[in-house]
Design an enzyme around this catalytic site. Structure first.
Site, PDB file in Angstrom:
ATOM      1  CG  ASP A 135      38.092  33.959  43.993  1.00  0.00           C
ATOM      2  OD1 ASP A 135      38.962  34.842  43.876  1.00  0.00           O
ATOM      3  OD2 ASP A 135      37.295  33.656  43.081  1.00  0.00           O
ATOM      4  CD  GLU A 164      35.518  37.654  34.956  1.00  0.00           C
ATOM      5  OE1 GLU A 164      36.077  37.448  36.049  1.00  0.00           O
ATOM      6  OE2 GLU A 164      34.435  37.129  34.632  1.00  0.00           O
TER       7      GLU A 164
HETATM    8  O1  KIV Z   1      35.747  32.797  40.447  1.00  0.00           O
HETATM    9  C1  KIV Z   1      36.482  32.494  39.504  1.00  0.00           C
HETATM   10  O2  KIV Z   1      36.482  31.361  39.005  1.00  0.00           O
HETATM   11  C2  KIV Z   1      37.377  33.521  38.981  1.00  0.00           C
HETATM   12  C3  KIV Z   1      38.041  33.272  37.673  1.00  0.00           C
HETATM   13  C4  KIV Z   1      37.069  33.128  36.597  1.00  0.00           C
HETATM   14  C5  KIV Z   1      39.084  34.253  37.373  1.00  0.00           C
HETATM   15  O3  KIV Z   1      37.532  34.537  39.591  1.00  0.00           O
END
Ligand code: KIV
Length: 265
Positions: A87, A182
C-alpha cells in the site's frame, strides 16, 4: 526465459472470471512465511491497515512511507510464491504525479515488492497511468477508502453506484491490474466486476468479486478491536495467545519452568 518465482501480474490478470483470487494482508516476516508457506495464497497485501492492527492507531492516516517500506521488506523476505503488493500510504502519492512516481519507485527498489496499491477514483487515473507507464504495476482501491475516512464521514457502506462504477472503470482503464472494492452492496460489487476487464478483489463487497481480501489479524482472530460485519474469523488466536501467556506465567511463578531438559549443565 526463466519464470519469476511468484505469481506474476499477467497471471493475476488472467484469473479474471476464473478461480477466485485469495488475498490476505501481512505485515511481518513470520506471518508472511506462515501464510505463503500454505501454498494457498495468491497475493499478500502489505496494507496500511497495519496502522490499526499493528500500530494501534484509530485510522490509517498516520502511517508513513518509511513504515510501509519497513513492513513490506519483511513480508517480501518471508514470501516465495505469492505476489506481494504494498500500500502507498496517505500523503505519499496525492501531491503530484512526480511524487507518486518517486515514492512508488522507492517502495519497489527498497523492498522488492511486485506492485503497489493506491486508494482513489477517477481523479487518480492519470497517476495510475503514469506509474504503469513507468513499469510500476498498480492495484486500485475504490468504494470505501479508509484514507478518506474523514471526507466520507466514517467507515460506511458506499452506495453511489454511478460514482463507484466511474471510479473503477477509470482506474482499470488507466492500466491498474486489479481493483479492490471495499464495502459495497453485493449487487454493486457484481456490477463493477462485470464492468471492468481486470480482477476485482472484494472486502465487504459480496461474493461476486473475482477475489477476496481480509486483514490477516482479523481472519486469524488476533485483533480484539472493532470487527466489521464482513470479517469471518477462521481462528481465535487471541484466546490461544492469552491462554499460552497465562500458562507460561503460572509455570514461572511455580518454578515449573524451566525444567532440567530446558536448562544447561
Ligand atoms: O490496508 C488494507 O489492509 C487494505 C485492505 C483491507 C484492502 O487496503
Amino acid at each position: 526465459m526463466s519464470k519469476l518465482k511468484s505469481l506474476t501480474v499477467p497471471e493475476f490478470v488472467g484469473r479474471k472470471g476464473g478461480e477466485p483470487i485469495v488475498v490476505i494482508t501481512a505485515a511481518d516476516y513470520t506471518m508472511a512465511r506462515l501464510m505463503d508457506g500454505t501454498g494457498a495464497v495468491d497475493c499478500l497485501l502489505v496494507g496500511d491497515s497495519l496502522g490499526t492492527v499493528v500500530q494501534g492507531r484509530p485510522t490509517t492516516l498516520a502511517v508513513t512511507l518509511d513504515q510501509m517500506i519497513y513492513h513490506t521488506e519483511m513480508v517480501v523476505r518471508g514470501t516465495q510464491q505469492a505476489l506481494v503488493v504494498a500500500d502507498m500510504p496517505f500523503g505519499s502519492y496525492q501531491e503530484s504525479i512526480e511524487q507518486a512516481i518517486r515514492n512508488a519507485a522507492r517502495m519497489m527498489q527498497a523492498t522488492g515488492c511486485t506492485a503497489v496499491k493506491l486508494e482513489g477514483g477517477r481523479h487518480f487515473a492519470s497517476t495510475v497511468k503514469a506509474l504503469v507507464d513507468c513499469g510500476i504495476p498498480v492495484m486500485g482501491h475504490v468504494g470505501l477508502m479508509p484514507q478518506s475516512v474523514h471526507t466520507m464521514g466514517g467507515y460506511r457502506v458506499q452506495r453511489n453506484e454511478q460514482k463507484i462504477l466511474d471510479d473503477a472503470l477509470s482506474i482499470a482503464g488507466a492500466g491498474a491490474f486489479g481493483v479492490v472494492l471495499e464495502c459495497l452492496p453485493t449487487e454493486l460489487g457484481q456490477r463493477v466486476t462485470e464492468a471492468i476487464q481486470v480482477p476485482t478483489i472484494g472486502i465487504g463487497a459480496g461474493v461476486h468479486c473475482d477475489g477476496q481480501v481480509l486483514v490477516g489479524h482479523d481472519l486469524l482472530g488476533l485483533f480484539d478491536g472493532h470487527r466489521p460485519k464482513f470479517v469471518r474469523p477462521y481462528a481465535n488466536l487471541k484466546d490461544v495467545v492469552q491462554e499460552s501467556i497465562k500458562r507460561y506465567s503460572a509455570d514461572v511463578r511455580a518454578r515449573a519452568f524451566p525444567s532440567s531438559e530446558e536448562s544447561f549443565r
